[in-house]
Design a protein around this motif. Sequence first.
Motif, mmCIF file in Angstrom:
data_model
loop_
_atom_site.group_PDB
_atom_site.id
_atom_site.type_symbol
_atom_site.label_atom_id
_atom_site.label_comp_id
_atom_site.label_asym_id
_atom_site.label_seq_id
_atom_site.Cartn_x
_atom_site.Cartn_y
_atom_site.Cartn_z
ATOM 1 N N TYR A 166 0.802 -1.217 0.000
ATOM 2 C CA TYR A 166 0.000 0.000 0.000
ATOM 3 C C TYR A 166 0.842 1.278 0.000
ATOM 4 O O TYR A 166 0.295 2.370 -0.134
ATOM 5 N N ALA A 167 2.162 1.151 0.198
ATOM 6 C CA ALA A 167 3.022 2.330 0.326
ATOM 7 C C ALA A 167 3.131 3.061 -1.015
ATOM 8 O O ALA A 167 3.503 2.466 -2.020
ATOM 9 N N GLU A 168 2.823 4.355 -1.023
ATOM 10 C CA GLU A 168 2.909 5.171 -2.226
ATOM 11 C C GLU A 168 3.903 6.310 -1.990
ATOM 12 O O GLU A 168 3.886 6.949 -0.926
ATOM 13 N N VAL A 169 4.752 6.546 -2.979
ATOM 14 C CA VAL A 169 5.772 7.590 -2.859
ATOM 15 C C VAL A 169 5.117 8.938 -2.552
ATOM 16 O O VAL A 169 4.143 9.337 -3.194
ATOM 17 N N GLY A 170 5.650 9.621 -1.536
ATOM 18 C CA GLY A 170 5.136 10.917 -1.137
ATOM 19 C C GLY A 170 4.127 10.865 -0.007
ATOM 20 O O GLY A 170 3.822 11.901 0.598
ATOM 21 N N ALA A 171 3.616 9.681 0.281
ATOM 22 C CA ALA A 171 2.613 9.547 1.351
ATOM 23 C C ALA A 171 3.270 9.635 2.720
ATOM 24 O O ALA A 171 4.396 9.165 2.918
ATOM 25 N N GLU A 172 2.577 10.253 3.663
ATOM 26 C CA GLU A 172 3.038 10.274 5.050
ATOM 27 C C GLU A 172 2.440 9.065 5.763
ATOM 28 O O GLU A 172 1.229 8.840 5.708
ATOM 29 N N VAL A 173 3.292 8.280 6.412
ATOM 30 C CA VAL A 173 2.839 7.049 7.055
ATOM 31 C C VAL A 173 3.168 7.083 8.543
ATOM 32 O O VAL A 173 4.059 7.815 8.982
ATOM 33 N N VAL A 174 2.450 6.283 9.294
ATOM 34 C CA VAL A 174 2.595 6.242 10.745
ATOM 35 C C VAL A 174 3.189 4.904 11.157
ATOM 36 O O VAL A 174 2.769 3.843 10.665
ATOM 37 N N GLN A 175 4.149 4.957 12.042
ATOM 38 C CA GLN A 175 4.809 3.757 12.548
ATOM 39 C C GLN A 175 3.776 2.744 13.056
ATOM 40 O O GLN A 175 2.876 3.073 13.820
ATOM 41 N N GLY A 176 3.901 1.494 12.585
ATOM 42 C CA GLY A 176 2.999 0.436 13.028
ATOM 43 C C GLY A 176 1.728 0.317 12.222
ATOM 44 O O GLY A 176 0.969 -0.642 12.398
ATOM 45 N N SER A 177 1.480 1.274 11.315
ATOM 46 C CA SER A 177 0.254 1.210 10.512
ATOM 47 C C SER A 177 0.413 0.221 9.361
ATOM 48 O O SER A 177 1.510 -0.201 9.015
ATOM 49 N N ASP A 178 -0.691 -0.123 8.751
ATOM 50 C CA ASP A 178 -0.741 -1.151 7.707
ATOM 51 C C ASP A 178 -0.004 -0.699 6.453
ATOM 52 O O ASP A 178 -0.344 0.308 5.845
#
Length: 217
Positions: A166-178
Amino acid sequence: MFHKEGYKIMAVAMILLIIVNLAAYTFIFTEWIRLVILIGTLILFFLIIQFFRNPKRDTVFNESHVVAPVDGKVVVIEEVYEKEYFKDQRLMISVFMSPINVHVTRHPISGVVKYSKYHPGKYLVAWHPKASEENERTTVVVENEVAGEVMYRQIAGALAKRIVNYAEVGAEVVQGSDSGFIKFGSRVDVYLPVGTPLKVKLNQKVKGGLSVIADLP
């Protein structure tokens, strides 16, 4: 709680197993054979749904900590040359997932996704030395101001026939999230700077989103 990637598979499995039991009760007149089929299909369905379980994880957020991206056992800790993104020596920690582990992939740090790429490939057993370079895989790099850049790679195995990322370049992600899902067993490699103080050792079992595997200065 179950992962969304499993809903369709669980529904199809339930329908097929119900059909099998209806057929058994229609065409098989020996009671103990019917019972064996019923018990067998219930066990099979239980194994399928447990594979897609998605337990809630209360990650303790810390920008300098790297948490395990998946559940499993640490099978490799070694320095390797990482040639896809960093193109230098990195400390690699490999976590192997058995079919009974939770297969949700979680972001090991919070930050911005700097790189995300899918690679088609082979289906060697996950512990094969060349699996990280030759198997089907996805590579993701997340960066924050404290930890810098952390790379993790989902690797398909002999049974894993689909990697979801699900990781997309430029997206902000949270530690431990899917971050994704690997269907039916495999491994995830984490790449850190050489000399990073580790909080895990070989053969240690870890839990995705909970176990701290490294503390980046």
